[in-house]
Write an enzyme that holds these catalytic residues in place. Structure first.
Site, PDB file in Angstrom:
ATOM      1  N   GLU A 176       0.901  -1.222   0.053  1.00 54.44           N
ATOM      2  CA  GLU A 176      -0.125   0.002   0.099  1.00 54.44           C
ATOM      3  C   GLU A 176       0.977   1.391  -0.071  1.00 54.44           C
ATOM      4  O   GLU A 176       1.786   1.445   0.725  1.00 54.44           O
ATOM      5  CB  GLU A 176      -0.887  -0.001   1.220  1.00 54.44           C
ATOM      6  CG  GLU A 176      -1.789   0.848   1.401  1.00 54.44           C
ATOM      7  CD  GLU A 176      -2.653   0.940  -0.029  1.00 54.44           C
ATOM      8  OE1 GLU A 176      -3.332   0.261  -0.187  1.00 54.44           O
ATOM      9  OE2 GLU A 176      -2.485   1.974  -0.773  1.00 54.44           O
ATOM     10  N   LYS A 231       8.369  -1.375  -2.445  1.00 55.57           N
ATOM     11  CA  LYS A 231       7.799  -0.669  -1.365  1.00 55.57           C
ATOM     12  C   LYS A 231       8.761  -0.035  -0.417  1.00 55.57           C
ATOM     13  O   LYS A 231       8.682   1.304  -0.153  1.00 55.57           O
ATOM     14  CB  LYS A 231       6.961  -1.601  -0.661  1.00 55.57           C
ATOM     15  CG  LYS A 231       6.324  -0.888   0.839  1.00 55.57           C
ATOM     16  CD  LYS A 231       5.462   0.104   0.578  1.00 55.57           C
ATOM     17  CE  LYS A 231       4.822   0.731   1.671  1.00 55.57           C
ATOM     18  NZ  LYS A 231       3.889   1.465   1.855  1.00 55.57           N
ATOM     19  N   CYS A 287       6.387   4.433   8.911  1.00 56.55           N
ATOM     20  CA  CYS A 287       7.002   3.698   7.811  1.00 56.55           C
ATOM     21  C   CYS A 287       8.307   3.943   7.447  1.00 56.55           C
ATOM     22  O   CYS A 287       9.069   3.181   7.393  1.00 56.55           O
ATOM     23  CB  CYS A 287       6.210   4.144   6.441  1.00 56.55           C
ATOM     24  SG  CYS A 287       4.393   3.042   6.472  1.00 56.55           S
TER      25      CYS A 287
HETATM   26  C1  UDX Z   1       4.702   7.362   3.721  1.00 57.44           C
HETATM   27  C2  UDX Z   1       4.566   7.456   2.308  1.00 57.44           C
HETATM   28  O1  UDX Z   1       4.531   8.707   1.684  1.00 57.44           O
HETATM   29  C3  UDX Z   1       3.553   6.420   1.869  1.00 57.44           C
HETATM   30  O2  UDX Z   1       3.374   6.241   0.391  1.00 57.44           O
HETATM   31  C4  UDX Z   1       3.705   4.985   2.491  1.00 57.44           C
HETATM   32  O3  UDX Z   1       2.586   4.097   2.005  1.00 57.44           O
HETATM   33  C5  UDX Z   1       3.709   5.300   4.064  1.00 57.44           C
HETATM   34  O4  UDX Z   1       4.818   6.107   4.337  1.00 57.44           O
HETATM   35  P1  UDX Z   1       2.903   9.002   5.560  1.00 57.44           P
HETATM   36  O5  UDX Z   1       4.145   8.136   6.630  1.00 57.44           O
HETATM   37  O6  UDX Z   1       1.647   8.680   5.808  1.00 57.44           O
HETATM   38  O7  UDX Z   1       3.524   8.166   3.932  1.00 57.44           O
HETATM   39  O8  UDX Z   1       3.546  10.340   5.402  1.00 57.44           O
HETATM   40  P2  UDX Z   1       4.242  11.269   4.282  1.00 57.44           P
HETATM   41  O9  UDX Z   1       3.445  12.092   3.656  1.00 57.44           O
HETATM   42  O10 UDX Z   1       5.342  10.511   3.489  1.00 57.44           O
HETATM   43  O11 UDX Z   1       5.464  11.991   5.183  1.00 57.44           O
HETATM   44  C6  UDX Z   1       6.284  11.569   6.016  1.00 57.44           C
HETATM   45  C7  UDX Z   1       6.969  12.227   6.923  1.00 57.44           C
HETATM   46  O12 UDX Z   1       7.911  13.169   5.965  1.00 57.44           O
HETATM   47  C8  UDX Z   1       6.143  13.341   7.612  1.00 57.44           C
HETATM   48  O13 UDX Z   1       6.653  13.597   8.852  1.00 57.44           O
HETATM   49  C9  UDX Z   1       6.096  14.541   6.952  1.00 57.44           C
HETATM   50  O14 UDX Z   1       6.088  15.725   7.579  1.00 57.44           O
HETATM   51  C10 UDX Z   1       7.537  14.479   6.485  1.00 57.44           C
HETATM   52  N1  UDX Z   1       7.775  15.244   5.073  1.00 57.44           N
HETATM   53  C11 UDX Z   1       6.981  15.090   3.987  1.00 57.44           C
HETATM   54  C12 UDX Z   1       8.868  16.547   5.223  1.00 57.44           C
HETATM   55  O15 UDX Z   1       9.421  16.731   6.480  1.00 57.44           O
HETATM   56  N2  UDX Z   1       8.896  17.193   4.106  1.00 57.44           N
HETATM   57  C13 UDX Z   1       8.511  16.975   2.984  1.00 57.44           C
HETATM   58  O16 UDX Z   1       8.420  17.583   1.939  1.00 57.44           O
HETATM   59  C14 UDX Z   1       7.473  15.642   3.098  1.00 57.44           C
END
Ligand code: UDX
Ligand code: ADP
Length: 484
Positions: A176, A231, A287
């Site tokens: 996913e 993944k 993740c």
């Molecule tokens: C992530 C992956 O994006 C997703 O595809 C996978 O299935 C699960 O892991 P998620 O953990 O829900 O999703 O959040 P994501 O939006 O990827 O952000 C992860 C972290 O990175 C957050 O703490 C976010 O604040 C940080 N982040 C993200 C940044 O600091 N800067 C950015 O530009 C993007």
């Protein structure tokens, strides 16, 4: 191709999803919404979680995701059911999704790096025991490469030990990619769906479900191991971008360059793209860290030390970024925050979710509390009890100071429901999550009640400087240094 074109054993009617968490719940809700002909049972051992999924008030679902209430409202009780009847649901199922937790191991071989597969293994044993006829078993949780081999081996050995020739299994990997906060739109309109496996008919049976709302060009078929590795690789790449931009945020603060200008300039290069280039307090979520640790562990196990070191450095920068912010706060407040009140805006690991797993707020708050600060923490969605759990009770003042530490010593926190209260008598306010409500704060009024010289630390670039009309206060922005 329609369902009727498949051999009978691949016609899917009943689905069981084991694990009603952040992945299983939203994923099955969207499949149920898009495929009214399917009957979906989501099962979990956690009775409380299932009760919450069944609560009449859709605002009380166990997970906050924009749009989730609507899809659950459309489907629950019609073709989507939540229960604790694991065995019964597996028995009826033509297809079983394994969507359980796979945390990092905390003891034994691979401790601190490898994934703990106890929950997956226990699911595989349940499936082997209860399944009837032919069952397609799908790995949905993020798993180390080659886990499918473990699942297959458990399914087959349990089946053989029961001498049950009626049972047969096909194992697929279907990771996913949804991100929290945008889970429903990611599921309704994914960039791609990845299905890894060896059994052509099983792959097409699953693809056929997705084809109810996703064009076939977006459904990628690979071998099992490519799917499992893709993944981990996707998450590692995304995390690596965040660490890259965060490393440069420190560089900007030292040189007078501005990280927002740099992000924009490099993001406009088509080959780089503008996503995941926002500097912040470090990535969190369930993740990124777990998957990179996994990649590191597997690389080392394969004798690929340089590969392991490369990916490990992504995590090192992430830890360093969180420490760096905490140290910046302390040094700016004259090297002493003992008994000083500091407001914290945001505890979730990003906006639009109530999830705080691995949130940078946890480590930053803990470090500030160790220095005996008094924290007033606000988050619009994370509940007080969860904040308390994350900070491990020891620093809590939720019961108004019935705790071990005396008030005079500092080193405790209070959860505030109103944003404004985090400013009263505070020496600093630190923005750690980019919630929309923090973008429209009345800075001029709120900062009046702070103790001068006061500071706002904006680690998420939520403050529009042209809006920041406060003469009472200094502002520090990540990757941009001190203003005023
Ligand atoms: C992530 C992956 O994006 C997703 O595809 C996978 O299935 C699960 O892991 P998620 O953990 O829900 O999703 O959040 P994501 O939006 O990827 O952000 C992860 C972290 O990175 C957050 O703490 C976010 O604040 C940080 N982040 C993200 C940044 O600091 N800067 C950015 O530009 C993007
Ligand atoms: P994710 O973010 O991967 O969805 P969560 O921790 O949110 O992970 O959810 C996983 C769920 O799986 C939990 O609610 C847990 O109770 C459930 N679970 C774990 N093992 C089993 C099992 N053997 N049978 C049923 N449910 C399980």
């Amino acid at each position: 191709m329609v369902q009727g074109d498949y051999p009978k054993r691949f016609m899917i009617k009943n689905i069981c999803c084991i694990g009603a968490g952040y992945v299983g719940g939203p994923t099955m809700s969207v499949i149920a919404d898009r495929c009214p002909h399917l009957n979906i049972n989501v099962v979990d051992l956690n009775k409380k979680r299932i009760e919450a999924w069944n609560s009449k008030d859709l605002n009380k679902l166990p997970i906050f995701e924009p749009g989730l209430d609507e899809v659950v409202g459309n489907t629950r009780g019609k073709n989507l059911f939540f229960s604790t009847n694991v065995g019964e649901s597996i028995k009826k199922a033509d297809m079983v999704f394994i969507s359980v937790n796979t945390p990092t191991k905390s003891r034994g071989i691979g401790s601190g790096e490898a994934s703990d597969l106890s929950w997956v293994e226990s699911c595989a044993r349940d499936v082997a025991k209860y399944a009837e006829g032919h069952t397609i078993v799908i790995e949905k949780s993020t798993l180390p490469v080659k886990t499918a081999a473990t699942i297959k081996s458990i399914l087959n050995s349990v089946k053989n030990s029961f001498k049950d020739t009626e049972k047969s299994f096909a194992v697929l990997s279907n990771p996913e990619f949804l991100a929290e906060g945008t889970a429903i739109s990611d599921l309704k309109n994914p960039d791609r769906v990845l299905i890894g496996g060896e059994d052509h008919d099983a792959i097409e049976a699953l693809a056929n479900i997705y084809k109810s709302w996703i064009v076939d060009e977006k459904i990628i078929r690979t071998n099992l191991w490519s799917s499992e590795l893709s993944k981990l690789a996707a998450n590692a790449f995304l995390a690596q971008r965040v660490s890259s931009i965060n490393s440069l945020s420190a560089f900007c603060e030292e040189t007078g360059a501005n990280i927002y200008e740099v992000s924009k300039a490099i993001g406009l290069d088509n080959r780089i793209g503008d996503k995941f280039l926002k500097a912040g307090p470090g990535f969190g979520g369930s993740c990124f860290k777990k998957d990179i640790l996994n990649l590191v562990y597997l690389s080392r196990s394969l004798g690929l030390d340089e590969v392991a070191d490369y990916w490990e450095s992504v995590l090192q920068i992430n830890n360093w970024q969180q420490k760096r912010i905490y140290k910046k706060i302390v040094s700016t407040l004259f090297g002493n925050i003992s008994n000083k009140q500091i407001g914290i805006l945001g505890f979730a690991f990003k906006s639009n979710t109530n999830d705080f797993r691995e949130s940078p707020a946890i480590s930053i708050c803990r470090d500030l509390l160790e220095e005996r600060a008094i924290l007033k923490i606000h988050d619009p969605k994370v509940e007080a009890k969860d904040i308390e759990k994350a900070l491990e009770n020891e620093f809590s003042d939720i019961d108004n100071c019935n705790n071990k530490k005396s008030r005079d010593q500092g080193g405790y926190f209070v959860v505030e429901k109103e944003i404004e209260k985090t400013f009263y008598n505070s020496h600093a306010v630190v923005i750690l999550t980019e919630w929309e409500e923090y973008k429209i704060i009345d800075w001029e009024n709120f900062t009046k009640n702070m103790i001068a010289p006061s500071w706002i630390f904006d680690t998420r670039n939520v403050i529009d400087e042209s809006d920041f009309k406060s003469n009472n206060c200094n502002i520090w922005k990540i990757g941009n240094g001190i203003k005023n």
